[in-house]
Design a protein around this motif. Structure first.
Motif, short mmCIF file in Angstrom:
data_model
loop_
_atom_site.label_atom_id
_atom_site.label_comp_id
_atom_site.label_asym_id
_atom_site.label_seq_id
_atom_site.Cartn_x
_atom_site.Cartn_y
_atom_site.Cartn_z
N ALA A 1 -8.32 -1.22 2.23
CA ALA A 1 -8.97 -2.18 3.11
C ALA A 1 -9.95 -3.07 2.37
O ALA A 1 -10.28 -4.17 2.84
CB ALA A 1 -9.69 -1.45 4.24
N SER B 1 -4.85 -4.61 2.10
CA SER B 1 -4.69 -4.81 3.54
C SER B 1 -5.24 -6.14 4.01
O SER B 1 -4.79 -6.68 5.03
CB SER B 1 -5.38 -3.67 4.31
OG SER B 1 -4.78 -2.43 4.01
N LYS C 1 -13.66 -4.13 12.16
CA LYS C 1 -13.30 -3.87 10.76
C LYS C 1 -14.54 -3.91 9.89
O LYS C 1 -14.78 -3.01 9.06
CB LYS C 1 -12.27 -4.89 10.28
CG LYS C 1 -11.82 -4.69 8.83
CD LYS C 1 -12.56 -5.57 7.85
CE LYS C 1 -12.09 -5.37 6.41
NZ LYS C 1 -12.72 -6.31 5.46
#
Length: 471
Positions: A271, A276, A399
């Motif tokens: 991430a 990602s 996020k």
């Protein structure tokens, strides 16, 4: 608190931990060291110190669920979301809350309103942490030492108790007092204004959990936030010292000594490393270590080390970084978290405010980690982060909040509210089959409770949701 002040308190901390820490409701025998005889100063030392440790204790459990960390061992219960008895965490929560009941009563008797107010805020913190992971808990019958089988109060009712403690605590902190907080307060060293801001921050955290439920109000959350933190300088945290090191530093040290722990999930690495998301996050190198080949390589949750049996082939927590230095603080509540709460609360009614709060939340976390300004600016203006108000979504808030809450138990509350919909977050390998291909929603009750208070322990599964975890 200044490090010198903390070090001068080490003897007091040890004394409190050995002598004043109260038994939980499960022990009603007369105790010659009962903390009813303890001074409020000693109780405040222990309560602030152990409340921070409780943040760590729960974060140590939940960090695998939100895929910050992963076990190096395949099919480990922590990764595969098996039912585990969390006796120690349960007792730690109740030991602190029992001390706080005594502290609140003694402070009230002495007219020490500021001690009383701070203790009420700490009670709200510990109770809410317990409810968020266990659901229904004994509370109304837990601290009178009249029964060893107290009833369980409903999780939703206990949230009302949490809010009442926060309101009462803020009120008492604003009133006259016969005794002022000082260095026995390991969080704010007696700064009452910061305690009030912290109380309001916790109110906003508690309220945002109930988004989507009857009675929730975005406007009410935003109103509370206006009275909360103004900068990182007000973060609620407890710093550690050479004689009692930060527990995450201890994990990193143990891992270096081959007592394996603190391995970083592949999901978290990917991430932040550009896999990602388009942007490479400059915080990654400040939060976790590299492999022996100077690369960031995560461990797949549930799979363990796989074909890389050597320790240095995977990224882990390493000593000396922001979260893992000996004197690093345990973060209880931060300005960064608060800005993401603001972003979520304002999203539907004031999107410009929401977008700015989102950017401010990232910036606050980066400043806390001391990301160089040029790297900070590049990240904030990158296409996948500085996306502009029109393209900005709630997914972006969750996020970035997930990154900023690294190792913190609040992240699991968010993950469940967000239904684990983080980009590329997948179920771990070797998942507990009883979960039927779903993520875990709560902790199981400790074995000690089942054996001692089994008639009152609710019958739940790991898929039963806490009241605020609406589908």
């Amino acid at each position: 608190m200044k490090l010198s002040n903390i070090i001068t308190k080490i003897g007091s901390v040890i004394l409190v931990l050995m002598t004043f820490s109260c038994d939980s409701y499960l022990d009603v025998n007369e105790n010659p060291n009962n903390p009813e005889d303890a001074p409020i100063s000693g109780l405040m030392i222990n309560s602030t110190y152990e409340s921070a440790n409780n943040v760590y204790r729960i974060g140590d459990i939940t960090s695998n669920y939100v895929q910050y960390l992963a076990s190096p061992n395949p099919a480990s219960a922590s990764d595969t979301m098996e039912p585990v008895s969390n006796n120690n965490t349960w007792f730690s929560l109740y030991n602190v809350m029992t001390d706080l009941v005594v502290l609140i009563d003694k402070a009230q008797e002495q007219g020490a309103a500021h001690y009383q107010g701070a203790a009420q805020i700490l009670m709200a913190l510990n109770l809410s942490m317990g409810v968020d992971v266990f659901g229904d808990m004994p509370f109304s019958e837990s601290f009178n030492f009249e029964t060893v089988t107290p009833k369980y109060d409903a999780d939703e009712e206990l949230y009302g108790v949490v809010m009442n403690y926060l309101d009462a605590g803020i009120t008492n902190l604003q009133g006259e007092t016969t005794a002022s907080l000082g260095d026995d307060d390991f969080i704010y060293s007696g700064d009452v204004a910061q305690w009030i801001a912290f109380g309001n921050m916790l109110k906003a955290r508690t309220m945002i959990h109930m988004k989507g439920l009857t009675g929730y109000s975005d406007a009410a959350v935003l109103e509370v936030l206006d009275k909360a933190f103004q900068s990182n300088d007000e973060n609620a945290q407890v710093s550690f010292f050479e004689q009692s090191i930060n527990p995450w530093a201890d994990v990193a040290r143990d891992n270096a000594d081959l007592l394996l722990g603190g391995w970083v999930s592949e999901q978290f690495i990917q991430a932040l490393d550009g896999t990602s998301f388009e942007s490479v996050d400059p915080r990654l190198k400040l939060m976790v270590g590299t492999t022996d080949d100077d690369a960031f390589v995560g461990t797949v949750n549930g799979s363990g080390r796989g074909n890389a049996p050597e320790q240095g082939a995977r990224s882990t927590l390493v000593e000396g970084q922001y979260y893992t230095s000996i004197t690093s603080p345990i973060l209880i509540g931060t300005y960064s978290e608060q800005k993401f709460i603001e972003a979520e609360a304002a999203f539907e009614t004031d999107k410009p405010r929401s977008y700015q709060a989102y950017l401010d939340g990232i910036k606050a976390h980066m400043e806390m980690l001391e990301v160089p300004q040029v790297e900070m600016d590049a990240y904030l203006t990158s296409p996948s982060v500085g996306i502009g108000e029109s393209a900005f979504t709630v997914d972006d808030i969750f996020k970035e909040k997930w990154v900023a809450l690294f190792l913190h138990p609040e992240s699991w509350n968010d993950a469940r509210r967000f239904d684990y919909q983080y980009k590329d977050m997948t179920l771990p390998a070797n998942l507990n089959p009883d979960l039927s291909g779903q993520f875990i929603r709560r902790l199981s009750y400790p074995d000690s409770e089942v054996s001692r208070n089994g008639n009152n322990v609710p019958t739940v599964t790991l898929l039963d949701r806490i009241f605020w975890d609406v589908e």
